[in-house]
Design a protein around this motif. Structure first.
Motif, PDB file in Angstrom:
ATOM      1  N   PRO A   1       0.923  -1.331   0.160  1.00 52.29           N
ATOM      2  CA  PRO A   1       0.240  -0.127  -0.302  1.00 52.29           C
ATOM      3  C   PRO A   1       0.957   1.201  -0.192  1.00 52.29           C
ATOM      4  CG  PRO A   1      -0.712  -1.460   1.926  1.00 52.29           C
ATOM      5  CD  PRO A   1       0.723  -2.081   1.002  1.00 52.29           C
ATOM      6  N   GLY A   2       0.522   2.550  -0.732  1.00 47.46           N
ATOM      7  CA  GLY A   2       1.071   3.927  -0.542  1.00 47.46           C
ATOM      8  C   GLY A   2       2.107   3.477  -1.861  1.00 47.46           C
ATOM      9  N   GLY A   3       2.548   1.839  -2.376  1.00 50.20           N
ATOM     10  CA  GLY A   3       3.670   2.300  -3.607  1.00 50.20           C
ATOM     11  C   GLY A   3       3.877   1.436  -4.537  1.00 50.20           C
ATOM     12  N   ASN A   4       3.905   1.392  -5.385  1.00 52.18           N
ATOM     13  CA  ASN A   4       4.094   0.605  -6.995  1.00 52.18           C
ATOM     14  C   ASN A   4       5.966  -0.136  -6.877  1.00 52.18           C
ATOM     15  OD1 ASN A   4       3.095   0.069  -9.157  1.00 52.18           O
ATOM     16  ND2 ASN A   4       3.899   0.867 -10.243  1.00 52.18           N
ATOM     17  N   ARG A   5       5.736  -1.195  -5.876  1.00 51.09           N
ATOM     18  CA  ARG A   5       7.087  -1.868  -5.648  1.00 51.09           C
ATOM     19  C   ARG A   5       6.744  -2.980  -6.863  1.00 51.09           C
ATOM     20  NH1 ARG A   5       9.258  -4.770   0.291  1.00 51.09           N
ATOM     21  NH2 ARG A   5      11.363  -5.700  -1.073  1.00 51.09           N
ATOM     22  N   SER A   6       8.339  -3.404  -7.156  1.00 50.86           N
ATOM     23  CA  SER A   6       7.927  -4.999  -8.335  1.00 50.86           C
ATOM     24  C   SER A   6       8.957  -4.981  -8.218  1.00 50.86           C
ATOM     25  CB  SER A   6       6.493  -4.640  -9.352  1.00 50.86           C
ATOM     26  OG  SER A   6       7.351  -4.018 -10.268  1.00 50.86           O
ATOM     27  N   GLY A   7      10.228  -6.054  -8.956  1.00 45.99           N
ATOM     28  CA  GLY A   7      11.261  -5.883  -9.523  1.00 45.99           C
ATOM     29  C   GLY A   7      11.221  -7.478 -10.335  1.00 45.99           C
ATOM     30  N   ASP A   8      12.604  -7.975 -10.678  1.00 43.32           N
ATOM     31  CA  ASP A   8      12.494  -8.639 -11.708  1.00 43.32           C
ATOM     32  C   ASP A   8      13.101 -10.549 -10.965  1.00 43.32           C
ATOM     33  OD1 ASP A   8      12.890 -10.752 -13.386  1.00 43.32           O
ATOM     34  OD2 ASP A   8      14.661  -9.713 -13.964  1.00 43.32           O
ATOM     35  N   PRO A   9      11.209 -10.960 -11.307  1.00 45.55           N
ATOM     36  CA  PRO A   9      11.925 -12.458  -9.624  1.00 45.55           C
ATOM     37  C   PRO A   9      13.241 -12.612  -9.960  1.00 45.55           C
ATOM     38  CG  PRO A   9       9.379 -11.950 -11.376  1.00 45.55           C
ATOM     39  CD  PRO A   9      10.970 -10.957 -11.268  1.00 45.55           C
ATOM     40  N   VAL A  10      13.567 -13.286 -11.122  1.00 39.98           N
ATOM     41  CA  VAL A  10      14.773 -13.373 -11.634  1.00 39.98           C
ATOM     42  C   VAL A  10      15.761 -13.781 -11.232  1.00 39.98           C
ATOM     43  CG1 VAL A  10      16.129 -14.310 -12.725  1.00 39.98           C
ATOM     44  CG2 VAL A  10      14.067 -14.531 -14.148  1.00 39.98           C
ATOM     45  N   ALA A  11      15.986 -11.720 -10.805  1.00 42.15           N
ATOM     46  CA  ALA A  11      16.897 -10.878 -10.053  1.00 42.15           C
ATOM     47  C   ALA A  11      17.203 -11.721  -8.402  1.00 42.15           C
ATOM     48  CB  ALA A  11      17.203  -9.769 -10.456  1.00 42.15           C
ATOM     49  N   ARG A  12      15.719 -11.094  -8.372  1.00 44.81           N
ATOM     50  CA  ARG A  12      15.556 -10.795  -6.731  1.00 44.81           C
ATOM     51  C   ARG A  12      16.091 -12.145  -6.200  1.00 44.81           C
ATOM     52  NH1 ARG A  12      10.821  -9.185  -3.786  1.00 44.81           N
ATOM     53  NH2 ARG A  12      11.751  -9.436  -2.554  1.00 44.81           N
ATOM     54  N   ARG A  13      15.290 -13.798  -6.720  1.00 48.89           N
ATOM     55  CA  ARG A  13      15.719 -15.390  -7.237  1.00 48.89           C
ATOM     56  C   ARG A  13      17.169 -15.262  -5.724  1.00 48.89           C
ATOM     57  NH1 ARG A  13      12.841 -17.790 -10.904  1.00 48.89           N
ATOM     58  NH2 ARG A  13      15.090 -18.002 -11.624  1.00 48.89           N
ATOM     59  N   GLU A  14      17.755 -14.670  -7.729  1.00 48.32           N
ATOM     60  CA  GLU A  14      19.507 -14.977  -7.132  1.00 48.32           C
ATOM     61  C   GLU A  14      20.213 -14.124  -5.891  1.00 48.32           C
ATOM     62  OE1 GLU A  14      21.355 -16.932  -8.789  1.00 48.32           O
ATOM     63  OE2 GLU A  14      19.065 -17.767 -10.107  1.00 48.32           O
ATOM     64  N   GLY A  15      19.617 -12.816  -5.652  1.00 48.32           N
ATOM     65  CA  GLY A  15      20.074 -12.342  -4.758  1.00 48.32           C
ATOM     66  C   GLY A  15      19.850 -13.361  -3.131  1.00 48.32           C
ATOM     67  N   GLU A  16      19.021 -13.804  -3.207  1.00 51.75           N
ATOM     68  CA  GLU A  16      18.398 -14.207  -2.311  1.00 51.75           C
ATOM     69  C   GLU A  16      19.416 -15.852  -1.721  1.00 51.75           C
ATOM     70  OE1 GLU A  16      16.094 -14.197   0.700  1.00 51.75           O
ATOM     71  OE2 GLU A  16      15.198 -12.075  -0.308  1.00 51.75           O
ATOM     72  N   ARG A  17      19.730 -16.314  -3.505  1.00 53.17           N
ATOM     73  CA  ARG A  17      20.122 -17.684  -3.779  1.00 53.17           C
ATOM     74  C   ARG A  17      21.931 -16.923  -2.703  1.00 53.17           C
ATOM     75  NH1 ARG A  17      19.450 -21.233  -7.187  1.00 53.17           N
ATOM     76  NH2 ARG A  17      18.226 -20.156  -8.196  1.00 53.17           N
ATOM     77  N   LEU A  18      22.309 -15.411  -3.707  1.00 53.73           N
ATOM     78  CA  LEU A  18      23.756 -15.513  -2.749  1.00 53.73           C
ATOM     79  C   LEU A  18      23.878 -14.952  -1.580  1.00 53.73           C
ATOM     80  CD1 LEU A  18      25.213 -13.098  -5.397  1.00 53.73           C
ATOM     81  CD2 LEU A  18      25.455 -15.731  -5.370  1.00 53.73           C
ATOM     82  N   ARG A  19      22.692 -14.594  -1.183  1.00 52.73           N
ATOM     83  CA  ARG A  19      22.739 -14.395   0.689  1.00 52.73           C
ATOM     84  C   ARG A  19      22.730 -15.321   1.574  1.00 52.73           C
ATOM     85  NH1 ARG A  19      19.951  -9.520  -1.278  1.00 52.73           N
ATOM     86  NH2 ARG A  19      17.437 -10.583  -0.973  1.00 52.73           N
ATOM     87  N   PHE A  20      21.785 -16.314   1.581  1.00 52.63           N
ATOM     88  CA  PHE A  20      21.855 -17.806   1.612  1.00 52.63           C
ATOM     89  C   PHE A  20      22.770 -17.917   1.578  1.00 52.63           C
ATOM     90  CE2 PHE A  20      21.482 -22.742   0.676  1.00 52.63           C
ATOM     91  CZ  PHE A  20      21.282 -22.824   1.738  1.00 52.63           C
ATOM     92  N   VAL A  21      23.794 -17.947   0.686  1.00 54.43           N
ATOM     93  CA  VAL A  21      25.081 -18.974   0.657  1.00 54.43           C
ATOM     94  C   VAL A  21      26.179 -18.625   1.731  1.00 54.43           C
ATOM     95  CG1 VAL A  21      26.836 -19.586  -0.927  1.00 54.43           C
ATOM     96  CG2 VAL A  21      24.839 -20.251  -1.394  1.00 54.43           C
ATOM     97  N   GLY A  22      25.596 -17.650   1.142  1.00 53.35           N
ATOM     98  CA  GLY A  22      26.999 -16.518   2.452  1.00 53.35           C
ATOM     99  C   GLY A  22      27.014 -16.692   4.281  1.00 53.35           C
ATOM    100  N   ALA A  23      25.744 -16.765   4.310  1.00 52.78           N
ATOM    101  CA  ALA A  23      25.059 -17.278   5.840  1.00 52.78           C
ATOM    102  C   ALA A  23      25.613 -18.231   5.552  1.00 52.78           C
ATOM    103  CB  ALA A  23      23.993 -16.710   5.665  1.00 52.78           C
ATOM    104  N   ALA A  24      25.214 -19.538   5.195  1.00 52.02           N
ATOM    105  CA  ALA A  24      25.207 -20.546   5.369  1.00 52.02           C
ATOM    106  C   ALA A  24      27.235 -20.752   5.790  1.00 52.02           C
ATOM    107  CB  ALA A  24      24.788 -21.984   4.217  1.00 52.02           C
ATOM    108  N   THR A  25      27.391 -20.804   4.426  1.00 47.98           N
ATOM    109  CA  THR A  25      28.882 -20.761   5.046  1.00 47.98           C
ATOM    110  C   THR A  25      29.842 -19.769   6.098  1.00 47.98           C
ATOM    111  OG1 THR A  25      29.139 -19.191   3.237  1.00 47.98           O
ATOM    112  CG2 THR A  25      29.385 -20.910   2.793  1.00 47.98           C
ATOM    113  N   ARG A  26      29.227 -18.822   6.407  1.00 51.59           N
ATOM    114  CA  ARG A  26      29.635 -17.859   8.157  1.00 51.59           C
ATOM    115  C   ARG A  26      29.800 -18.777   8.545  1.00 51.59           C
ATOM    116  NH1 ARG A  26      27.774 -13.772   5.074  1.00 51.59           N
ATOM    117  NH2 ARG A  26      25.935 -13.583   6.227  1.00 51.59           N
TER     118      ARG A  26
END
Length: 649
Positions: free
Chosen positions: A77-102
């Motif tokens: 509400p109050g915004g028009n936020r959207s993004g590329d699902p593929v890019a967001r998926r890869e970003g989530e993947r990278l964040r997961f790998v970084g946290a898991a390896t730490r």
């Protein structure tokens, strides 16, 4: 041994609103990212237990393209936020790998690293994980033993369960996928080929199916619908195990990019295991080196009782170079030594062993304490730069009831008197061994009967929470309080006293290892000592026999007269043959009868088998047969030959 989790940190809910309970179960299993609300305007789902980073994105729908597929974020509400699902998926993947390896890298031992892998991936990346490791694990460059055997080290599995109320929570699954405890990898088999290839593979490929059947055992096939990724664990030099990631049928299967995630997790886990095994082996060797260089048992010299303790540092600290020793000296004296090599490593333990051996050799020469420290200082400099240590060297004489002490930068000893007074002895501090170019000073102090001398290393009195002088004062007060419990006429038991001293250590006081040596001075009464000088002449053996006979009669030990006269005659005759100055004869009566004969010849007698035609050479043979113990010690001005006889049958 297979371990099944019985509790997981937090058991946090995946969703908190009742209207979300109808959402597909596989979405909850995969976990929602923290920035994607379960419903427009609703609260975000918390992270799954065991993953301290964002969980992997859920699939867009059951049976979607893969578990990594990202649901498109609804409009806020109050915004028009959207993004590329593929890019967001890869970003989530990278964040997961970084946290898991730490999380994996935080482990410092084998179990912590394996647990870190399991907690970081279940249920975020997979519904279940099986971790197999080589048994035994090779260390460093050593060749692994044959045959190649994998042992199931750990299996973790969580399931979603409906509870009363509105939440879906993760709970341990008591029935994990059955798997063989041991698997022998056949050379040329499918499992060996997959492990040799190093790269993770999908479980539905032909090679992987056969490899999984070999790994889990033919009697434990994968249940229908389970999707798997088999990831070899390769260390620095060789494959050391395998990890199997499993997903249920109701959850989207693995996609190609998940193989990259599995490869990253497997690589970091294998390198961490390699490091942990190497560190564990080094710590074990250093600890064994340290312990084997300490005395197995303490001697029981005349006129003094001894007790000791060695306490290694906490597991977070590495092994040090603390040591203690008690060395019998001629004349019923004893050398008491405590030292501490600076630093914490295998090198420190090795240097400790060299210095302890040097101290024993110097003590055998009967050098004064300050001379012993001087030669130890020279030896430390020969070992290399920055080879420094502190050391306390004391010599106790039970006949004179005196103690001579020299110090090389070590904490001062504490003397606990019979009445309960604890005194920090005033000993010149000196410089540490290895500094070079310094003189050491010795002081001679009274050592009254019934008193207890405590020598220790700085690990007992110094820590992050207190300085060394505060710790020394606390130790003095502790000794005085312990002595008060036994009364003014009795000394506290020596072993119990050592245990009570160690009880003063707090949680933060184990930064360094601790060596403790306690000596209870009993002494030898003057009435139990007989001492004479004998001129080096032919009549000396006869005079020695007469003097010994009178002393034995005075001590009511006439039953030993024949043996003592025979042995004294042999030893004194040998001394007179080589001596140029008067020969000394001393008898000591304690729990044994000890006879000591000293002369100015440095040549030590040696027992040998005499020939039938030899006129001599049988004296030491008689001494060896009749005496309870005997020995010879070289002094700076000659030698002492001694023997002991039991006073009671």
């Amino acid at each position: 041994m297979t371990e099944h989790p019985t509790s997981h940190e937090g058991r946090q809910p995946l969703a908190a609103r009742s209207q979300e309970r109808a959402r597909p179960r596989q979405e909850a299993a995969a976990g929602l990212p923290s920035d994607v609300p379960g419903k427009a305007g609703g609260p975000a789902a918390p992270a799954a237990p065991g993953a301290d980073a964002p969980p992997l994105p859920p699939p867009t729908a059951p049976g979607g393209p893969g578990a990594m597929a990202m649901a498109v974020t609804p409009q806020h509400p109050g915004g028009n936020r959207s993004g590329d699902p593929v890019a967001r998926r890869e970003g989530e993947r990278l964040r997961f790998v970084g946290a898991a390896t730490r999380r994996i890298a935080r482990g410092i031992d084998l179990d912590e690293i394996v647990l870190g892998l399991c907690r970081a991936t279940v249920p975020t990346f997979s519904d279940e994980i099986l971790v197999y490791l080589r048994d035994p694990l090779p260390v460093g460059d050593e060749r692994p033993v044959a045959p190649f055997v994998l042992r199931l080290r750990r299996t973790d599995r969580l399931r979603l369960s409906d509870l009363e109320g509105e939440e879906l929570v993760l709970v341990p699954d008591p029935d994990p996928t059955p798997a063989a405890e041991l698997c022998e990898v056949r050379s040329g088999g499918a499992l060996a080929e997959v492990l040799r290839g190093v790269r993770p593979v999908f479980g539905d490929s032909a090679a992987a199916k056969t490899a999984l059947s070999e790994l889990l055992g033919p009697e434990h096939p994968l249940p229908g619908g389970l999707r798997a990724v088999l990831a070899p664990l390769r260390g620095r030099r060789r494959v050391i195990g395998a990890a199997v990631f499993l997903r249920r049928a109701e959850r989207a299967g693995f996609e190609p990019n998940d193989l990259l995630v599995a490869a990253q997790l497997a690589t970091h886990t294998a390198l961490g295991i390699d490091k942990a095994v190497l560190y564990g082996r080094e710590a074990y060797i250093a600890d064994e080196l340290q312990r084997t260089m300490l005395p197995d048992s303490l001697p029981q010299p005349t006129g003094v009782k001894l007790a000791s303790r060695y306490l290694p540092a906490a597991e977070t600290a590495r092994v040090g170079g603390d040591w203690y020793d008690a060395i019998p000296l001629p004349g019923s004296r004893v050398a008491l030594v405590v030292g501490d090599v600076m630093g914490h490593s295998m090198t420190s333990a090795a240097i400790m062993g060299q210095l302890r051996t040097t101290a024993q050799t110097l003590a055998g020469l009967d050098l004064p304490p300050q001379e012993v420290l001087h030669h130890l200082d020279e030896q430390a400099q020969r070992l290399g730069e920055n080879r420094m240590a502190t050391c306390m060297y004391a010599v106790y004489d039970p006949v004179s009831h005196r103690i001579t002490v020299a110090n090389a930068g070590h904490p001062p000893p504490i003397l606990l008197h019979l009445g309960g007074r604890a005194e920090v002895l005033r000993v010149p501090p000196g410089a540490p061994i290895g500094v070079g170019g310094v003189d050491f000073e010795a002081v001679e102090l009274d050592a009254p009967a019934g008193a207890t001398l405590l020598l220790y290393t700085d690990g007992l009195v110094e820590s992050r929470l207190r300085d060394v002088w505060t710790g020394i004062e606390q130790l003095r007060e502790r000794l005085a309080a312990t002595a008060q419990l036994t009364g003014p006429d009795h000394s506290p038991p020596l072993e119990a006293l050592c245990d009570d001293v160690l009880d003063m250590l707090g949680p933060g006081d184990r930064d360094d290892d601790i060596a403790l040596l306690a000596a209870r001075f009993d002494g030898i009464a003057p009435s139990d000592v007989a001492y004479w000088f004998l001129e080096p002449e032919d009549a000396a053996p006869g005079r020695a026999r007469r003097l010994a006979r009178r002393a034995l009669a005075r001590w009511d030990l006439e039953e030993l007269t024949d043996s003592v006269e025979l042995l004294i005659s042999e030893v004194v005759t040998n001394a007179v043959r080589y001596a140029e100055r008067p020969v000394t004869l001393r008898l000591l009566r304690t729990d044994v009868l000890r006879c000591e004969v000293g002369d100015d010849s440095p040549q030590l007698p040696r027992q040998r088998r005499a020939r039938d035609t030899d006129e001599g050479g049988r004296g030491l043979f008689l001494v060896n047969r009749l005496a309870r113990r005997w020995g010879a010690t070289r002094l700076s001005g000659g030698k002492v030959v001694w023997f002991e006889l039991a006073t009671r049958s």
